[in-house]
Every structure is written in C-alpha cells, then in structure tokens.
Scaffold this active site. Structure first.
Site, PDB file in Angstrom:
ATOM      1  N   THR A  96       0.873  -0.885   0.001  1.00 20.72           N
ATOM      2  CA  THR A  96       0.046   0.182   0.006  1.00 20.72           C
ATOM      3  C   THR A  96       1.078   0.942   0.268  1.00 20.72           C
ATOM      4  O   THR A  96       1.449   1.438   0.700  1.00 20.72           O
ATOM      5  CB  THR A  96      -0.912  -0.175   1.341  1.00 20.72           C
ATOM      6  OG1 THR A  96      -1.640  -0.956   1.558  1.00 20.72           O
ATOM      7  CG2 THR A  96      -1.502   1.483   1.238  1.00 20.72           C
ATOM      8  N   LYS A 171      -7.384   1.256  -3.396  1.00 17.71           N
ATOM      9  CA  LYS A 171      -7.109   1.332  -1.148  1.00 17.71           C
ATOM     10  C   LYS A 171      -7.313   2.335  -0.369  1.00 17.71           C
ATOM     11  O   LYS A 171      -7.709   2.408   0.290  1.00 17.71           O
ATOM     12  CB  LYS A 171      -5.348   1.019  -1.507  1.00 17.71           C
ATOM     13  CG  LYS A 171      -5.094   0.360  -0.544  1.00 17.71           C
ATOM     14  CD  LYS A 171      -5.471  -0.468   0.182  1.00 17.71           C
ATOM     15  CE  LYS A 171      -4.906  -0.863   1.922  1.00 17.71           C
ATOM     16  NZ  LYS A 171      -5.664  -1.999   2.127  1.00 17.71           N
TER      17      LYS A 171
END
Ligand code: NAP
Length: 295
Positions: A96, A171
C-alpha cells in the site's frame, strides 16, 4: 507456468508467496532479513541474494514491502529489480503506497520495457494466509489478464479498476471508508453508553438496520468487549492516512472527515497506542466524553 519472483516476506508476503507455491508456480524469494526466507525455502521456493537476482530468475516479480521509499528501494535501488529485468518482464507491486510514486516507478520501469501493475490488497494477514484477499489492480488490461491466474492464487475478489496507480487510489478510498466509519462507530457507542442505554442491545438493534456495517459489527463488537488488540494496527493506518492526504493534496481535494480521523489517530500516537487496533479510536472518544464503555 510463469516463473514468479517474490520480494518482501513480511506478515502479508509470507502467506501470499506460500499460496503461489501451493498453486504450483516456481517461486524465487528475497527478503531483507534473510532468516524469513527459510520457511519459504522449506516449502519449495528458491532463495535469491538480491531483488536483482530475483528478477534475473523470473517472468513476473511481485513485491509487498512497507511504504513508498521501500518500494522504490527494492524496485529501482542499487541491486533492485530493474537491474535484473528484461523487456517484457512484469512487475506487480502489492504494497500500500502512494499512487503518485506508483506512476513514477512505472514510468522508470517502462524505460526498460518492464510492464507494471499496482495491486494493493485488503483482507489482512488472515486473507493473505487463506488466499482470500481482495486485490485492487491498476494497469494495462492485457497485462492484468495475463496475471489473473497469479492473482487468483492469492485472492478471492480481484478487480481491475483502471490504469496504473488506480489500484492505490482505490485502496485509499477503502481506507477513507474504514477510518470515517470507525470513528462514527466509536462516537455512537460512547454516546449510547453515556446516555445510559443498554449498549449491547443498542449495538444489536442498529447493526441490522441502515447503519449496519462491517466496522460496526466486528470492530464495534471488539469495542464492547474492551478488546483493543490489532486486526489492523494504528501505526499502519497512520501511513495510509498520510498517503490519502498526499493524494488529496495533489488533486486539491478537501477531506474534512478524513482530516478529523487523522487528528484522532495522531492523538493515539501521542498516547503511545501505535500497536493497538484501529478500533482503539474509541479510547480517544471515551477521553473526550469522560465515559468508559467497559468498566
Ligand atoms: P511487515 O510484516 O512489516 O513486512 C514488511 C516487509 O517489507 C518485510 O519483509 C520487510 O523486510 C520489507 N521491507 C520494508 N522496508 C524494506 C526496504 N527498505 N528494503 C527491503 N525490504 C523492506 O508488513 P506487512 O503487514 O506484510 O505489510 C506489507 C504491506 O502490505 C504494507 O504496505 C501494508 O500497508 C500492506 N497491507 C498490510 C495489511 C496487514 O494487515 N498487515 C493489510 C493490507 C495491506 P524485513 O523482514 O527485513 O523487515
């Protein structure tokens, strides 16, 4: 079958790479702390001496490390993947990180003919171990189609959302929803307690209605039990909040609700609560209200 390289055998990468081995892929691994490669080698993987060596032995290189500078390091740094890559090789970053950094890295890899997908995940360590991750993918559609069987070995819900960097944006969307919902859950539950209603009954009553959510059911349930142990740690969530804010800055988008969430979690950092789960934001609300849910 494609030869897979895997860089980053942390909490997430260990289970994900094991699932690739289980699916029958030949896997070459590298991890900065070499001892973490041992269980993978026992499971049938080959150990490499550097990300460069991983690339030299692979058709597709996957990495999942901590943050944007770490991805830059393993992909573009000295001894990074780019130095062992050939034209046509595919690189999939599953960390991420910032969508801005993702697009910059992709452009550098493209200069060498390397195609990149960004594919951050949701579902935690349990999802990584069980092969049930949600995977949000950005990048060229044909490259995605080529890699779909690889994703299917690691995840259950696999969605190509758009071009390069769009997986990371998705995300970030996920993390905006997680944090704003969690703060709402914490505020509502402390409110219920302070107003004197039976908090268990109140939680059950609202969980089945229009305000029901995964956060209310699962993390709300933990709050009621006084369980602050991490599913997802605050220290990792603060990184994700920084990525969200940097992305918002780049598109000149105000995020009033997420800003408040960020300040609450910053307060938890000051309180030394970085290792607790995100549901522990309820402790900050309890402080403001001078009310305890448990005890
Ligand atoms: P982790 O257990 O802390 O593992 C991090 C991995 O990255 C380790 O293998 C570490 O190597 C490696 N690493 C970090 N910096 C590096 C660098 N500069 N050079 C080389 N290797 C480096 O973290 P994780 O939980 O697996 O998370 C990995 C990524 O997945 C993060 O971006 C996180 O936000 C994301 N994610 C995590 C979860 C979760 O529930 N844990 C859920 C969804 C997404 P060492 O072993 O040498 O330290």
């Amino acid at each position: 079958m494609k030869r897979i390289g895997f860089v980053g055998l942390g909490l997430m990468g260990t289970g994900m790479s094991k699932n690739l081995l289980k699916a029958g892929y030949p896997v070459t691994v590298w991890n900065r702390t070499a001892s973490k490669m041992e269980p993978l080698v026992e499971a049938g993987a080959k150990a490499a001496g550097s990300p460069r060596e991983v690339a030299e032995n692979s058709d597709v290189v996957i990495d999942i490390v901590t943050d944007s500078p770490d991805v830059e390091q393993v992909l573009l740094g000295p001894d990074g993947v780019i130095h062992g890559a050939r034209e046509g090789m595919i690189c999939i970053d599953m960390s991420t990180i910032s969508p801005i950094t993702t697009r910059e890295i992709s452009a550098k890899l493209a200069e060498k003919g390397v195609k990149m997908l960004d594919a951050p995940v949701s579902g935690g360590v349990i999802g990584a171990n069980n092969g049930t991750l949600s995977i949000m993918v950005g990048g060229d559609e044909r490259v995605f189609d080529e890699c779909l069987p690889i994703f299917e070995a690691m995840g259950k819900t696999i969605t190509r959302v758009g071009g390069i960097g769009d997986g990371q944006v998705t995300k970030a969307v996920n993390q905006i929803l997680v944090g704003t919902t969690m703060l709402g859950v914490a505020e509502a539950l402390v409110f219920a307690k302070k107003a004197g209603v039976d908090i268990e009954k109140c939680h059950a009553a609202v969980s089945g209605g229009a305000a029901g959510s995964w956060q209310l059911t699962n993390n709300g349930g933990r709050v009621l039990r006084g369980d602050m142990e991490p599913g997802f740690k605050i220290k990792h969530y603060l990184k994700d909040l920084r990525i969200i804010m940097e992305t918002a800055e780049s598109i000149e988008m105000p995020l009033p609700a997420t800003s408040l969430v960020q300040q609450m979690y910053r307060g938890m950092q000051a309180e030394g609560l970085l290792e607790k789960g995100t549901q522990a934001v309820s402790m900050m609300v309890e402080k403001l209200a001078n009310e305890k849910i448990v005890g």
